[in-house]
Scaffold this active site. Structure first.
Site, PDB file in Angstrom:
ATOM      1  N   SER A   1       0.019  11.907 -24.153  1.00  0.00           N
ATOM      2  CA  SER A   1      -1.271  12.268 -23.626  1.00  0.00           C
ATOM      3  C   SER A   1      -0.960  12.135 -22.238  1.00  0.00           C
ATOM      4  CB  SER A   1      -2.858  12.241 -23.946  1.00  0.00           C
ATOM      5  OG  SER A   1      -2.660  11.332 -24.159  1.00  0.00           O
TER       6      SER A   1
ATOM      7  N   LYS B   1      -6.996   7.453 -21.586  1.00  0.00           N
ATOM      8  CA  LYS B   1      -6.701   8.656 -20.449  1.00  0.00           C
ATOM      9  C   LYS B   1      -7.221   8.205 -19.104  1.00  0.00           C
ATOM     10  CE  LYS B   1      -6.296  11.689 -23.533  1.00  0.00           C
ATOM     11  NZ  LYS B   1      -6.208  11.202 -24.405  1.00  0.00           N
TER      12      LYS B   1
END
Lengths: 188, 188
Positions: free
Chosen positions: A111, A148
């Site tokens: 990700s 993230k």
DNA sequence: ATTATAGGTGAACGTACGTTCACCTGCAAG
DNA sequence: CTTGCAGGTGAACGTACGTTCACCTATAAT
């Protein structure tokens, strides 16, 4: 031969995290008198391979405990002779500021691939409960853990992956920031 | 207060690359007798913050010189209390095998961006004149220095960037491999 | 053959190290 | 008040440290 000797001393330093004393060097290189060690050490000191402090104890110098830092890739690579070294650094000191709060984590998933963080990389994470916008954070969102980018839209904090295949995460119930990523390490 | 003391000893170790002797600890923490240091050290040893060797000299233990390694990002992050540490590593030892031939280079350009190597990253390069197919190498090709994947088409060696905007490099006159990239380091 | 030199042995020396002992506080419990 | 104790001072002790001295080889040059 002398490089062999200094290599053994370096190995001792790596294993024991301190320099050996003369009787230990005797065993390392196979001497039977401390005087022989004394003469060996003096030669190594003259060649700047080792240093001694005011009390005669050995201290590792730059060539020993640290890694030479060169310039840019485009500037090329030095031969053994002409070492155009800009600086030397210790990787631990360079990467880790607050040792007590720092951990290494293995990365799973893709990700963050567009930020240059791949599966299997190690990330250097410093425990912190708040982050600045733009930081890469390790956070618990609605019960699951993730890594993230930390972003804000107005007053609303959310997490954004660095992979167009994934969507930003807007926390429904809770978001708790556990750590901020300070570095990335990859080993081939 | 004791964490403060051990922090000062850690700082001394970082600066001098050896543990302090008792008289030096006296000055560090403000004592005026070696015996006070002796009692302090024994407490730190009992708490596993420090270790002593058979001769009484101090040696740093794991909590000191190394960084805890946790599991995967998805496994979460420990609180201060429950430390689920898998292992501890020393970054220098982990990343660098052959210290004498290892250098750090700063990356310029984006030709390896798809391999997760960005401009400004540090690469750990080990001097070597031959490479395996698939290695990332630092090489001099037709007079210029570059960092690319090392590939072969049949018997012909060539260099391939990790960026679709660039084309593979087939050496016209000469190609000389200077080093193989062993790792990547990025600091935020 | 003689000499010089690099590189080793083994013992002795001064000293800085960690340890130990006796003693002195300040503070909290009874 | 007095008792106990954690935590400090200062001096003394045994020992392991780096250093130095005298001496012993091998090897190479003269």
């Amino acid at each position: 031969m002398e490089t062999n000797h200094s290599q053994k001393i370096l190995d001792f330093y790596k294993d024991n995290k301190r320099m050996p004393v003369y009787t230990e060097i005797m065993k390392l290189v196979g001497f039977r008198s401390k005087n022989a060690v004394h003469k060996l050490i003096n030669k190594l000191v003259e060649k700047d391979i080792l240093d001694k402090d005011s009390r005669g104890r050995l201290i590792p110098n730059n060539l020993f405990g640290e890694v030479p830092m060169l310039g840019l890739v485009e500037a090329g690579f030095p031969s053994v002779a002409e070492e155009a070294i800009l600086d030397t650094i210790n990787l631990d000191d360079y990467l880790i500021k607050n040792k007590a709060a720092t951990y290494l984590l293995t990365v799973k998933g893709d990700s963050m691939i567009d930020a240059g963080i791949q599966e299997g990389d190690l990330v250097i994470a410093e425990r912190k409960d708040e982050a600045k916008v733009g930081d890469i954070v390790i956070a618990e969102v609605d019960g699951g853990w993730t890594m993230k980018f930390f972003r804000k839209k107005g007053q609303v904090a959310y997490l954004e992956p660095a992979n167009k295949a994934y969507k930003p995460i807007y926390p429904e119930a809770s978001m708790h920031i556990a750590a901020v990523v300070k570095g990335v390490i990859r080993k081939y």
